[in-house]
Write a protein that holds these residues in place. Structure first.
Motif: not given
Ligand SMILES: [Zn+2]
Length: 412
Positions: A45-48, A98-105
């Protein structure tokens, strides 16, 4: 560049996950169970919320892909599964960060980073239920022994292939997931240290040099049972005496060659108070980051067992229980990890990893790999008291994000 990165959010999300999948005894995200699926649905859900593709591979690993200008991919890995009554950080810190880093990128590059970035949640890192660690990552590296896996059962007698079927995984096809590594240019993994080294140095973060190679053996000394009253001391063939001499000796060995050695069990026969010991079986676990040094640890232990046996007029036999080579990480990536830590908190320490991690399998598959460790309080893990200071958790997210950025440039 890091204005979007919010390490405090990572800490808050870790607490959210603890609330959702833990109880008064600790984390309960054992792989292939309902709670594990709950944790994975939460993660999904976070990643979606991001413009990513998400799919499960043939071994049940979950891949989240943010497509970049290049197909070459930076992989960020972790495992959301835990041991029963586990800690709140082991494994899930890696994926949640990793989720947080994907958000930043994603925010920084408007959804199209220069290289593809993929987050992988490995299936069953812990092996808590079936007694075999690194299921998903070893399927991916090709090292999984499918026949051995087929025979594994949990404590209720449920077979691994059946538990896998429940979550949509066909054991016979599991190794097909190796194709996920096709464009992998680098793999990075963040983890709590699970030991006391960084704590003792009073440092928050460390760059990991690789995972230890392991030699695990059973050594049995054979003597003769004899009456404890009627047998003079000089007439005994005491198997325990020879085995006991191994104990102080392995400490000298580790001093001489580095690494760690453990005699983890000792059983005697006949094992009664009125008899000299006929058979004494000890187990020896030796670990080192350097293959040659590991070989010397083993050879010296073999020689010593012969010597102690001879001195005591008994014999010694060896049986290998398990062995794995050291998996050194990539020098270039270790240097980048070092740099990212230095920029974040000024000081860094390089250390080997005693425990195995999924990163060891990825490294074995030939993908340049590095891990970053964050300090563990009490130096304890696989226990509900496992903990890390919140300020250190925030630092590790910041440093790991810097590492991701450096590695993207390194790949390009
Ligand atoms: Zn772990």
């Amino acid at each position: 560049m890091t204005t979007v990165l919010n390490p405090k959010r990572t800490v808050a999300e870790l607490k959210e996950l603890r609330e959702l999948t833990g109880d008064e005894n600790g984390s309960q995200r054992v792989a292939f169970t309902k709670t594990w699926l709950t944790a994975r649905a939460w993660l999904r859900k976070k990643l979606e919320a991001l413009p990513v593709e998400i799919h499960n591979d043939a071994a049940g690993n979950t891949w989240t892909t943010l497509r970049g200008e290049s197909d070459k991919a930076l992989l960020i890995g972790g495992h959301i599964d835990s041991v029963p009554n586990g800690g709140w950080l082991d494994g899930c810190l890696n994926v949640v960060a990793g989720v947080e880093i994907l958000r930043r990128i994603n925010a920084q590059f408007g959804g199209k980073p220069p290289v593809t970035v993929r987050l992988v949640d490995w299936a069953d890192e812990e092996g808590a239920r079936f007694g075999k660690s690194l299921f998903g990552s070893s399927a991916c590296s090709g090292n999984l022994d499918v026949e051995e896996a087929r025979g594994l059962k949990d404590k209720d007698g449920i077979r691994l292939p059946d538990a896998l079927k429940e979550v949509g995984v066909d054991l016979d096809r599991a190794k097909d997931c190796g194709k996920e590594l096709k464009n992998a240019a680098a793999y990075i993994e963040l983890h709590i240290e699970q030991g006391p080294v960084l704590l003792d140095l009073n440092l928050p973060l460390g760059a990991v040099l690789g995972t230890f190679g392991v030699e695990r053996h059973a050594i049995t000394f054979h003597g003769q049972a004899a009456h404890s009253g009627s047998t003079p001391m000089n007439r005994r063939k005491d198997a325990f005496l020879a085995a006991a001499k191994m104990s102080p000796f392995i400490y000298q060995l580790a001093e001489r060659h580095g690494g760690v050695c453990t005699i983890g069990s000792c059983t005697t026969k006949p094992g009664i108070v009125t008899s000299v010991v006929e058979d004494c079986r000890i187990t020896l676990d030796q670990r080192h980051l350097d293959k040659a040094a590991l070989g010397r640890l083993l050879q010296d232990a073999r020689d010593a067992s012969e010597r102690f046996a001879k001195e005591g007029n008994v014999t010694a036999t060896w049986e290998r229980i398990w062995q794995i080579d050291p998996r050194p990480f990539n020098d270039g990536l270790i240097a980048l990890c070092d740099e990212a830590i230095r920029e974040t908190c000024g000081r860094v320490h390089r250390l080997p990893s005693g425990p195995l991690h999924d990163a060891a399998e990825v490294a074995a598959a030939g993908v340049p790999t590095v891990m970053m460790f964050v300090q563990s309080l009490h130096g304890i893990s696989h226990n509900k008291i496992e903990d890390t200071k919140e300020e250190h958790l925030e630092l590790c997210v910041t440093a790991f994000d810097k590492l991701a950025e450096k590695v993207m440039r390194w790949i390009k």
